[in-house]
Write an enzyme that holds these catalytic residues in place. Sequence first.
Site, PDB file in Angstrom:
ATOM      1  N   CYS A 174      -2.628  -3.938   2.204  1.00 22.88           N
ATOM      2  CA  CYS A 174      -2.002  -2.614   2.177  1.00 22.88           C
ATOM      3  C   CYS A 174      -0.504  -2.660   1.901  1.00 22.88           C
ATOM      4  O   CYS A 174       0.102  -1.627   1.621  1.00 22.88           O
ATOM      5  CB  CYS A 174      -2.273  -1.879   3.488  1.00 22.88           C
ATOM      6  SG  CYS A 174      -4.034  -1.731   3.878  1.00 22.88           S
ATOM      7  N   HIS A 317       2.251   4.040   3.584  1.00 20.42           N
ATOM      8  CA  HIS A 317       0.858   3.673   3.340  1.00 20.42           C
ATOM      9  C   HIS A 317      -0.039   4.639   4.102  1.00 20.42           C
ATOM     10  O   HIS A 317       0.163   4.901   5.295  1.00 20.42           O
ATOM     11  CB  HIS A 317       0.613   2.238   3.798  1.00 20.42           C
ATOM     12  CG  HIS A 317      -0.819   1.875   3.944  1.00 20.42           C
ATOM     13  ND1 HIS A 317      -1.747   2.069   2.941  1.00 20.42           N
ATOM     14  CD2 HIS A 317      -1.506   1.343   5.002  1.00 20.42           C
ATOM     15  CE1 HIS A 317      -2.935   1.671   3.371  1.00 20.42           C
ATOM     16  NE2 HIS A 317      -2.810   1.230   4.613  1.00 20.42           N
ATOM     17  N   ASN A 347      -7.900   5.607   3.539  1.00 19.94           N
ATOM     18  CA  ASN A 347      -7.068   4.425   3.349  1.00 19.94           C
ATOM     19  C   ASN A 347      -7.537   3.678   2.109  1.00 19.94           C
ATOM     20  O   ASN A 347      -8.606   3.074   2.102  1.00 19.94           O
ATOM     21  CB  ASN A 347      -7.173   3.534   4.591  1.00 19.94           C
ATOM     22  CG  ASN A 347      -6.325   2.281   4.499  1.00 19.94           C
ATOM     23  OD1 ASN A 347      -5.870   1.883   3.433  1.00 19.94           O
ATOM     24  ND2 ASN A 347      -6.121   1.634   5.640  1.00 19.94           N
TER      25      ASN A 347
END
Length: 391
Positions: A174, A317, A347
Amino acid sequence: MAKASGFFTPSLRTKIRPSIGVSRSGFCLSEGIFKRVVCSSGIESAGTHVSSSQSRIPKLVNKGCKLVGCGSAVPSLSVSNDDLAKIVDTSDEWISVRTGIRNRRVISGKENLRNLAVEAAKKALKMANVEPDDLDLILLCTSTPEDIFGDAPKVQRELGCTKSQLAHDITAACSGFVLGLFSASCYIKGGGFRNVLVIGADVMSRFVDWTDRGTCILFGDAAGAVVLQACDAEEDGLLSFDLHSDGEGARHLGAPINDNENGSVLEFPPNRPSYACIQMNGKEVFRFAVRCVPQSIESALEKAGLTASNIDWLLLHQANQRIIDAVATRLEFPPEKVISNLANYGNTSAASIPLALDEAVRSGKVKPGHTITAAGFGAGLTWGSAVIRWG
């Protein structure tokens, strides 16, 4: 965080801290010729403290880089919380209250990571008015490639590049896209490259246990891309970076090889390995994010000579809305200055920041000249922040 994790305990102060801090630019070059690279890392011990200003890399003489194009791509299949409630014990309310997520996109049919990466890249190149053969470098930030040896050269081929430009993958989950921006900046400011394509793309659905409601509700698939272009130093749009990693926290988030398939050291040939599904300790990851990410952002702002009041947008993020809200609150960013599209996509790992940026640019929310603080964080553990200017 449990004491054994390392990154919240005093024991961390006795170690070399694996961090990178770059202000404006980190290389010296004259008339496009590379002269020297100076690397700097902060070392913090019980009796010594090296500040971010003391550990900065010297300012570049005459080269900058700026963001000139962006694009994104998502799979056609949308999976809602109600859809997930049909296969695991959950509900739309349970998911949305705890995560802020309502839908996510998942690959189906002939869709794959390279399809998404190429589509996002083409959109970014079109906005930037850059032809594929004008690229000097392609960076594909992904932890879920179609080929274990990397997909960037295949993306290069599918874009129609004919000049054998360098293309390689970056694996940092990520945090991958932020590291991609940093790498692109280094290539431009230190290597004389002119046009660099950075793609963040992940297909997390292939590594999700769809019977585990603690993880399957979180992830989606997507790709996002930006084009960075060399410019004069006074036009520099990548103002600072702050980057970190801590392997002691790796046990809280990862997808390791299944140990039970490797065989003993006496067996030959080794058994063919496979990767486990994503394993995550949600509480520990939350604690890590809400503590380390604000610190990293504050450090990046300091290196850029800015404060939160100078920033137009906070772009984190897209992991969990509670994390986004907690970080924004700690940094005193008002909700109207926080970019979030988590509800629609979940996500998407390395794709989440460029995906959200692309939507914000194309909707007119982010305008040329706006300053953005972006931060990625996740498996590794890795985390990092960038202060950037759009356009």
